[in-house]
Write an enzyme that holds these catalytic residues in place. Structure first.
Site, PDB file in Angstrom:
ATOM      1  CB  SER D  46      -0.922   0.005   1.218  1.00 57.02           C
ATOM      2  OG  SER D  46      -1.920   0.998   1.047  1.00 57.02           O
ATOM      3  CD  GLU D  47      -1.270   3.978  -2.959  1.00 51.53           C
ATOM      4  OE1 GLU D  47      -1.230   2.719  -2.892  1.00 51.53           O
ATOM      5  OE2 GLU D  47      -2.210   4.598  -3.491  1.00 51.53           O
ATOM      6  CG  ASN D  48      -0.759   3.971   3.509  1.00 50.30           C
ATOM      7  OD1 ASN D  48      -0.828   2.975   2.789  1.00 50.30           O
ATOM      8  ND2 ASN D  48      -1.230   3.992   4.736  1.00 50.30           N
ATOM      9  N   GLY D  49       2.836   3.235   2.751  1.00 52.28           N
ATOM     10  CA  GLY D  49       4.025   2.802   3.461  1.00 52.28           C
ATOM     11  C   GLY D  49       3.968   1.463   4.159  1.00 52.28           C
ATOM     12  CB  SER D  88       5.863   3.891  -0.396  1.00 55.39           C
ATOM     13  OG  SER D  88       4.751   3.204  -0.901  1.00 55.39           O
TER      14      SER D  88
END
Lengths: 218, 232, 232, 218
Positions: D46-49, D88
């Site tokens: 997930s691109e938020n980390g 990320s």
């Protein structure tokens, strides 16, 4: 009398300001850590990935995984941090390190510095020096005024391949403190007992000499 | 996703002569010792090695130099190595010297899909020759390009079966960026633990960057400059 | 180097109308709650805020929007905020939308002294308008520039007196890069510990990037989308 | 019969390959995680980390500090890792994530995708979508074949502002699986019971129809 290495380091240490993060090069610059003025707190960064370097370890306490950029075994102080090389140079390139002290083979009156390569001889590489000189807001060069043949290393123009162009602002040698400004060296201080004449005679670059040149207070 | 391979032999499968390798480490600190010894055994030649340093005569990448397995070195500092010097001065070895910060950032860029970036390092020097110069905020910068490798070989302190890595002290150095920049990344670790044992908050290299992981048989961890204070 | 300030009032000293601020967080996760409330109290106006999101109507940056303190938002996603929508459609608020990865990298670049870099994100879209395009490896990329701020305000889980920071889970997000990119960086932390208590191997943001640190008085940590499985 | 959202997700899940790291967008893509084929192991980024996302937490176990890119509370699996946003997107931009699944308002036969902005309406922003579509080697678009007015969203050219140009290679709708190649849509599969005629009639872009169009095997 001309300063020894420790004298140069001691004079440079006077340039430290409270709260600064400082990167010290190999050789004379390393000695600066031994002369931090009273009441001043600085923290040392080493470009291989540590902030908060402490003294060398006691015998038997060396850790192969804990070295400085000179590959010497070190210790760290409370509050230290380790990080990778890209983060380390993010600090340097991003001007978060307030002062860089490094050695040089030559400096020029335009602020050029040469310290990584002698054509025809073995080239060891620039390591982190090019990143450091290109980015540091304050660079102090610690060097000898002349080479072994007694030729000046404080030049109108560098003869060796450059490490950085127009970046040096201050030079401390065994004889003097010089500032670089308006494409000239400016004599700021002389070593105790060293005459202005000697400094002038050993400086090949254009040198501005004020009427009074104070002695260093060491 | 289990990335564990049995041993160094399995880990280095597929490395061939002529390939480009990245090898982590700063000096002899944090180098993939076991993999380097295996490269000597494999006898692969004409390698391009991207590594901050080139080892010493009888340890680290110096071992590959002794066997004349390296065609080209891409490094920032290559002192302390007599065989290196001989090969370089004789022209047997091609050497590309890169400022240390640019080397680190170029590896990161290679792993991060950033093909090029501007940096002030090297402007006005021979490093800038042939490179684009552009002024930003009144200061000249040069355009540097990303580096990648067929294989990146890194050394970590601890790793888990998913390939997550943790480094110790200054043995971290170039390892994390190189792990990002290898088409295939091989990690040799001192300690290999099951998934879930490393705290997910404190992973230095997420497993996504690592394709193969193994526990190194033996780590000599040679010290280049043993420097000590006297005990009282 | 002790970076501790007494409270949020001291921490935010020097922030003035018209300044550019970076604020960490993703959605409402990992936002500097205490500092945002203090910005409301200070009443500074005409702010340019760089933040991935713009909060919700009654929390996070939404509080500054309610008071019309923000002149310009630089973000990647600004949904879930009716007052934002009103101000944007009426033209009161300038909005610069940036792809999330480019936003993160531009902050990192700002902190790392990299004035510009190439990325494929946004090529062929309105994001690329007016930007240089260059082909690398057959693929078009656009040149993106670094972002910096007068003040960066970040929120960490733990911090020590030297300014070293540690983040928890996905509350890390934009905080580390923004900490790097502030001329002055302020960190509010849940737990403030003496130097030496955080393991130097596991610092996310080294203290060199942080000028002021304080323990936040209260953290509400509102959840935007509470999503659960049923217990058996 | 046209597929429902779960059907689309199930069909997309067949595209997963063992060992892949996968980024799932908001909406239908999120459902793909519920249909991972037997014997296949994938890991969700997930691109938020976060890498190694698990299911939603049980009631009372939500952690405000642990969310996905849709701002939903989540859990993580053993072997997960947290990281910052620049790391990320280093994974995404550097093509370490093997598959991206995301929704779209329109796709074109040249592989363009539009999914972030409707001029004149409130613009919410592109979030990470532009980075994802510009870099992913494999992008599958999960979308409805037509809009509420029954107009095709599978177009010769997108009418909305683009999210990315020439990047989509595969589209799964409630009616069909389409591949984009040589500036045309190619009909690969049809939903069970859906006629080729229906797909043709609802596709505005150029569509190549082979003699035999197999039904999806769900």
């Amino acid at each position: 009398m001309a300063l020894d290495k420790n004298g140069i380091a001691k004079r440079i240490a006077q340039e430290l300001r409270d709260g600064w993060y400082v990167n010290l090069g190999i050789g004379i610059p390393t000695l600066v850590a031994n002369f931090i003025p009273e009441g001043i707190e600085v923290e040392f960064q080493s470009e291989n990935g540590v902030l908060g370097m402490g003294p060398f370890p006691f015998e038997g306490e060396e850790d192969a995984d804990l070295i400085n950029a000179g590959k010497q075994t070190i210790t760290v102080q409370k509050g230290a941090a380790f990080f990778d090389s890209s983060m380390s140079f993010a600090m340097i390139r991003g001007q978060h390190v307030q002062l860089t002290v490094l050695g040089a083979m030559e400096v020029s009156q335009s602020g050029d510095i040469a310290n990584w390569k002698i054509p025809g001889k073995m080239v060891k590489g620039m390591g982190g020096a090019m990143d450091l000189v290109a980015s540091a807001e304050n660079i102090i060069v610690a060097m000898m005024h002349t080479n072994r043949e007694n030729e000046s290393k404080i030049l109108k123009e560098c003869t060796l391949p450059l490490t950085g162009a127009g970046c040096v602002k201050r030079v401390v040698t065994e004889l003097a403190v010089l500032e670089i400004k308006d494409n000239k060296f400016h004599l700021i201080e002389r070593a105790p007992g060293v005459s202005v004449e000697e400094i002038v005679s050993k400086t090949q670059g254009d040198l501005v000499v004020p009427e009074v040149v104070p002695e260093m207070q060491l | 996703m289990n990335k564990v391979v049995k041993n160094v032999e399995d880990a280095l499968t597929g490395i061939e002569s002529g390939m480009t390798l990245m090898l982590g480490g700063f000096g002899l600190c944090g180098i993939p010792e076991n993999s380097i010894q295996q490269l000597v055994k494999l006898g692969v030649k004409d390698l391009t090695c991207i590594s901050n340093n080139a080892g010493v005569d009888d340890f680290g990448l110096g071992l590959l130099l002794q066997q004349k397995q390296i065609k080209k070195m891409i490094s920032s500092y290559v002192g302390e190595n007599a065989e290196f010097e001989r090969q370089m001065l004789s022209g047997e070895l091609i050497v590309d010297l890169i400022p240390q910060g640019s080397l680190a950032e170029r590896c990161r860029a290679g792993g991060a899909g950033i093909p090029a970036f501007f940096t002030p390092a090297g402007y006005g020097t021979e490093v800038a020759e042939g490179k684009e110069v552009r002024i930003f905020n009144g200061k000249p910068h040069i355009l540097e390009s990303a580096l990648t490798a067929d294989f990146a070989i890194v050394k970590a302190w601890k790793g888990d079966t998913e390939g997550n890595l943790v480094f110790k002290a200054t043995a971290r150095n170039f390892n994390p960026m190189m792990a990002m920049a290898g088409k295939i990344t091989i990690a040799e670790v001192e300690e290999l633990v099951p998934a879930g044992e490393l705290d997910p908050n404190f992973i230095h290299t997420p497993g996504i960057f690592v394709q193969r992981i193994f526990k190194g048989e033996k780590f000599e961890k040679r010290i280049e400059q043993r420097t000590v204070r006297k005990n009282n």
